[in-house]
Design a protein around this motif. Sequence first.
Motif, PDB file in Angstrom:
ATOM      1  N   GLU A   1       0.811  -1.222   0.000  1.00  0.00           N
ATOM      2  CA  GLU A   1       0.000   0.000   0.000  1.00  0.00           C
ATOM      3  C   GLU A   1       0.843   1.271   0.000  1.00  0.00           C
ATOM      4  O   GLU A   1       0.366   2.342  -0.385  1.00  0.00           O
ATOM      5  CB  GLU A   1      -0.942   0.004   1.199  1.00  0.00           C
ATOM      6  CG  GLU A   1      -0.272   0.051   2.548  1.00  0.00           C
ATOM      7  CD  GLU A   1      -1.295   0.057   3.677  1.00  0.00           C
ATOM      8  OE1 GLU A   1      -1.955   1.096   3.855  1.00  0.00           O
ATOM      9  OE2 GLU A   1      -1.422  -0.980   4.357  1.00  0.00           O
ATOM     10  N   HIS A   2       2.116   1.144   0.404  1.00  0.00           N
ATOM     11  CA  HIS A   2       2.980   2.323   0.454  1.00  0.00           C
ATOM     12  C   HIS A   2       3.636   2.615  -0.899  1.00  0.00           C
ATOM     13  O   HIS A   2       4.351   3.609  -1.026  1.00  0.00           O
ATOM     14  CB  HIS A   2       4.056   2.133   1.520  1.00  0.00           C
ATOM     15  CG  HIS A   2       3.497   1.912   2.892  1.00  0.00           C
ATOM     16  ND1 HIS A   2       3.082   2.949   3.701  1.00  0.00           N
ATOM     17  CD2 HIS A   2       3.254   0.758   3.585  1.00  0.00           C
ATOM     18  CE1 HIS A   2       2.623   2.456   4.833  1.00  0.00           C
ATOM     19  NE2 HIS A   2       2.716   1.137   4.788  1.00  0.00           N
ATOM     20  N   MET A   3       3.404   1.785  -1.886  1.00  0.00           N
ATOM     21  CA  MET A   3       4.010   1.962  -3.200  1.00  0.00           C
ATOM     22  C   MET A   3       3.113   2.722  -4.175  1.00  0.00           C
ATOM     23  O   MET A   3       3.490   2.949  -5.327  1.00  0.00           O
ATOM     24  CB  MET A   3       4.347   0.584  -3.811  1.00  0.00           C
ATOM     25  CG  MET A   3       5.338  -0.227  -3.000  1.00  0.00           C
ATOM     26  SD  MET A   3       6.962   0.561  -2.915  1.00  0.00           S
ATOM     27  CE  MET A   3       7.623  -0.172  -1.409  1.00  0.00           C
TER      28      MET A   3
ATOM     29  N   VAL B   1       3.786   3.906  -8.393  1.00  0.00           N
ATOM     30  CA  VAL B   1       3.253   3.037  -9.446  1.00  0.00           C
ATOM     31  C   VAL B   1       2.839   3.894 -10.643  1.00  0.00           C
ATOM     32  O   VAL B   1       2.151   4.900 -10.465  1.00  0.00           O
ATOM     33  CB  VAL B   1       2.034   2.239  -8.929  1.00  0.00           C
ATOM     34  CG1 VAL B   1       1.427   1.415 -10.055  1.00  0.00           C
ATOM     35  CG2 VAL B   1       2.440   1.336  -7.786  1.00  0.00           C
ATOM     36  N   PRO B   2       3.261   3.551 -11.847  1.00  0.00           N
ATOM     37  CA  PRO B   2       2.845   4.330 -13.032  1.00  0.00           C
ATOM     38  C   PRO B   2       1.326   4.428 -13.107  1.00  0.00           C
ATOM     39  O   PRO B   2       0.606   3.469 -12.810  1.00  0.00           O
ATOM     40  CB  PRO B   2       3.413   3.514 -14.202  1.00  0.00           C
ATOM     41  CG  PRO B   2       4.564   2.751 -13.615  1.00  0.00           C
ATOM     42  CD  PRO B   2       4.172   2.444 -12.203  1.00  0.00           C
TER      43      PRO B   2
ATOM     44  N   ARG C   1      -6.035   1.721  -6.776  1.00  0.00           N
ATOM     45  CA  ARG C   1      -4.591   1.922  -6.797  1.00  0.00           C
ATOM     46  C   ARG C   1      -3.874   1.007  -5.810  1.00  0.00           C
ATOM     47  O   ARG C   1      -2.703   0.670  -5.999  1.00  0.00           O
ATOM     48  CB  ARG C   1      -4.248   3.383  -6.474  1.00  0.00           C
ATOM     49  CG  ARG C   1      -4.851   4.384  -7.433  1.00  0.00           C
ATOM     50  CD  ARG C   1      -4.670   3.962  -8.897  1.00  0.00           C
ATOM     51  NE  ARG C   1      -3.266   3.901  -9.302  1.00  0.00           N
ATOM     52  CZ  ARG C   1      -2.822   3.229 -10.357  1.00  0.00           C
ATOM     53  NH1 ARG C   1      -3.654   2.530 -11.115  1.00  0.00           N
ATOM     54  NH2 ARG C   1      -1.540   3.231 -10.671  1.00  0.00           N
ATOM     55  N   LYS C   2      -4.542   0.597  -4.753  1.00  0.00           N
ATOM     56  CA  LYS C   2      -3.915  -0.319  -3.802  1.00  0.00           C
ATOM     57  C   LYS C   2      -3.651  -1.668  -4.468  1.00  0.00           C
ATOM     58  O   LYS C   2      -2.569  -2.247  -4.322  1.00  0.00           O
ATOM     59  CB  LYS C   2      -4.802  -0.492  -2.572  1.00  0.00           C
ATOM     60  CG  LYS C   2      -4.163  -1.308  -1.460  1.00  0.00           C
ATOM     61  CD  LYS C   2      -5.053  -1.326  -0.227  1.00  0.00           C
ATOM     62  CE  LYS C   2      -4.407  -2.151   0.882  1.00  0.00           C
ATOM     63  NZ  LYS C   2      -5.234  -2.170   2.119  1.00  0.00           N
ATOM     64  N   ALA C   3      -4.635  -2.156  -5.225  1.00  0.00           N
ATOM     65  CA  ALA C   3      -4.455  -3.423  -5.947  1.00  0.00           C
ATOM     66  C   ALA C   3      -3.395  -3.269  -7.032  1.00  0.00           C
ATOM     67  O   ALA C   3      -2.576  -4.175  -7.254  1.00  0.00           O
ATOM     68  CB  ALA C   3      -5.783  -3.873  -6.549  1.00  0.00           C
ATOM     69  N   ALA C   4      -3.395  -2.122  -7.710  1.00  0.00           N
ATOM     70  CA  ALA C   4      -2.391  -1.878  -8.743  1.00  0.00           C
ATOM     71  C   ALA C   4      -0.983  -1.876  -8.144  1.00  0.00           C
ATOM     72  O   ALA C   4      -0.044  -2.420  -8.733  1.00  0.00           O
ATOM     73  CB  ALA C   4      -2.673  -0.549  -9.436  1.00  0.00           C
ATOM     74  N   ALA C   5      -0.856  -1.266  -6.958  1.00  0.00           N
ATOM     75  CA  ALA C   5       0.453  -1.209  -6.296  1.00  0.00           C
ATOM     76  C   ALA C   5       0.941  -2.608  -5.932  1.00  0.00           C
ATOM     77  O   ALA C   5       2.124  -2.931  -6.085  1.00  0.00           O
ATOM     78  CB  ALA C   5       0.369  -0.335  -5.046  1.00  0.00           C
TER      79      ALA C   5
ATOM     80  N   ILE D   1      12.026   1.067  -4.575  1.00  0.00           N
ATOM     81  CA  ILE D   1      11.090   0.284  -3.740  1.00  0.00           C
ATOM     82  C   ILE D   1      11.631   0.143  -2.323  1.00  0.00           C
ATOM     83  O   ILE D   1      10.929   0.363  -1.332  1.00  0.00           O
ATOM     84  CB  ILE D   1      10.841  -1.092  -4.385  1.00  0.00           C
ATOM     85  CG1 ILE D   1       9.975  -0.956  -5.626  1.00  0.00           C
ATOM     86  CG2 ILE D   1      10.195  -2.055  -3.375  1.00  0.00           C
ATOM     87  CD1 ILE D   1       9.898  -2.211  -6.474  1.00  0.00           C
ATOM     88  N   PHE D   2      12.892  -0.243  -2.216  1.00  0.00           N
ATOM     89  CA  PHE D   2      13.480  -0.411  -0.884  1.00  0.00           C
ATOM     90  C   PHE D   2      13.552   0.915  -0.137  1.00  0.00           C
ATOM     91  O   PHE D   2      13.423   0.960   1.091  1.00  0.00           O
ATOM     92  CB  PHE D   2      14.867  -1.039  -1.003  1.00  0.00           C
ATOM     93  CG  PHE D   2      14.855  -2.487  -1.366  1.00  0.00           C
ATOM     94  CD1 PHE D   2      13.962  -3.364  -0.785  1.00  0.00           C
ATOM     95  CD2 PHE D   2      15.748  -2.993  -2.312  1.00  0.00           C
ATOM     96  CE1 PHE D   2      13.944  -4.712  -1.121  1.00  0.00           C
ATOM     97  CE2 PHE D   2      15.745  -4.335  -2.652  1.00  0.00           C
ATOM     98  CZ  PHE D   2      14.843  -5.201  -2.056  1.00  0.00           C
ATOM     99  N   GLN D   3      13.764   2.013  -0.871  1.00  0.00           N
ATOM    100  CA  GLN D   3      13.857   3.309  -0.220  1.00  0.00           C
ATOM    101  C   GLN D   3      12.502   3.743   0.337  1.00  0.00           C
ATOM    102  O   GLN D   3      12.419   4.321   1.424  1.00  0.00           O
ATOM    103  CB  GLN D   3      14.382   4.344  -1.208  1.00  0.00           C
ATOM    104  CG  GLN D   3      15.174   5.461  -0.563  1.00  0.00           C
ATOM    105  CD  GLN D   3      16.435   4.961   0.116  1.00  0.00           C
ATOM    106  OE1 GLN D   3      17.309   4.391  -0.514  1.00  0.00           O
ATOM    107  NE2 GLN D   3      16.530   5.176   1.411  1.00  0.00           N
ATOM    108  N   VAL D   4      11.430   3.470  -0.394  1.00  0.00           N
ATOM    109  CA  VAL D   4      10.082   3.751   0.116  1.00  0.00           C
ATOM    110  C   VAL D   4       9.814   2.918   1.362  1.00  0.00           C
ATOM    111  O   VAL D   4       9.256   3.406   2.355  1.00  0.00           O
ATOM    112  CB  VAL D   4       9.025   3.470  -0.973  1.00  0.00           C
ATOM    113  CG1 VAL D   4       7.617   3.561  -0.392  1.00  0.00           C
ATOM    114  CG2 VAL D   4       9.180   4.443  -2.138  1.00  0.00           C
TER     115      VAL D   4
END
Length: 560
Positions: free
Chosen positions: A127-129, A133-134, A143-147, A170-173
């Motif tokens: 959920e934090h991505m 996400v494009p 958007r949660k499912a897309a992430a 990704i790791f930085q987020v």
Amino acid sequence: MKGTRLSRERRFDEALHAFFEAVQFDPTNFYLRTQIAATQEKLGLPLDALETYHGALELGQLSTNESRRRRKLGLLHARYRYAVVLGTSNNLAREWCKSEPAHRRREEARNEIRHALIPALLRKYSEHMQAIVPGWYGPIHDRKAAAALWLHQQLSLPPGASHENTVSLIFQVACKKEIDGLIEDYSHSVTDDTLEAPLTKSALRINQMAWAPLRLSWARKTAGYNADWPANPEVLEELIKKARTWHFREHRKNWLDHYDAACVYAVALFADGLNGESSERFADLACRELGDAVKGADSGSVAMERSWLLAEDPDLAQLRKNDRFLRFGREAYPHSTLDRYRFRDAPPIEIEMTAYDRRLLDGIASTMERTWSLRKTRPPSDIHDLIDWLRKEQEVWNWVHRVAESRARNWPDRDTLLQKTRLAADSTVANSADIPTAVPDFEEILNDEASWPDYDHIRTNIEQLDERLGLLSDFIEKGAELSPLDRSSQWMIAVRMVHLSGWKPLAGSTVQTLCTQYAAIWETLHDLLDPSRPDASSFEQALRRMDAPSPDLLPGHVQP
């Protein structure tokens, strides 16, 4: 604790062996697991450390073996180190995306870690991505499912795919999420009576308000997203000042506060195209904070963190190239080596591990050469002794092959080779032999001009050792024309036939010749490992001189 002592002595392979051995008897010990992770960090294994910290944290939430206060502090420190491993995302992403099919055992270990971590990373961070996400990806209205779909796809791409920058982001987020959560939980976990803990709220605030956002901006820029990068010195100074005055109950700064602030300024130096004035300002601020960190640490901490600060911490990699840092290093840690000789074309941990691999294999070769030379003068009193010698010799060559095949990158192989050598060596030699099992620190390597004469081509030296280990692997491999592994097996079978068939014992001269030939092979292994020697001819010649068990050497016996 044995593992802790070995780690402090930089005998990291043996330390991990001791820690894993202890964990077998106490699998719920949270402290042991965090020590394993810390040692993996020192060995330059960020992916391994991430998995171990994750497992320790999962266990730590459930463990009741330790006091409540100690468990709180231990969990906080482990969560902090876990976040830092995530936050040095360029190194972690490089390891995640690395493909080394030629180094089979290390590649298999890396694949197992990736497969084990993907479900946990999806559960914790999907959920934090959403912000990265494009917009065109996945269900537009969810958007949660897309992430979640996007994150799974990125983490599941095959090793070697060109997605390292995205994985780093990704790791930085994930790191930013962990730091934010750590700050929130810190207030509930640490009260006045535990403020002596080295992890202070001001240090965490520096990470939350400056370090993690700065590294996130760097990762966003590298991955092609909009970002505030490069940083502005005045802005970072203000953020760090604000972080230090946020929590009124902490009336002092400790060494970690200063060290983390230095890391913020040092990370800012990674920006391409940074103007000279900003670059010098960042370097000056970083070195000033490092100086205060050294002054604020006790002598034991200063000694233990010396190698990490001068050579190993990835945050300081760019700072180390600055003359201001070189002056700081000479002031804080006096040394005799000229600073112009500091290596700059390879990561320090890679140089340290290359030096260690050479020293370890050289030490093992010396131990086995001395063992077989001694056996020439002390023939076996019993045929069972000779069979045991040959069996252990075969085991040692088997593990030399594994180490060489993986280019010495797999620490369990190195550790097992060390244990097998100690078992195979004559007791007199084993008790007196000094196999170098400590990873040399950077300063020690700087002073070793005999082993590293060409400071301008360190990368070449590292690649040359890889090439020599590849040659060694080819020579030893089962089925190879001159394989000492096969030859040891043939001799062991032949001697067993002599024993089981009741034929007359081997002549003393045959055993003596065998010992001489083994000693020569181990002695010439030094030449093969020495990059300054043009070829491996002496080792190959020694292998060719190794007799096969033939009717001439086994009179009246059948060749196996």
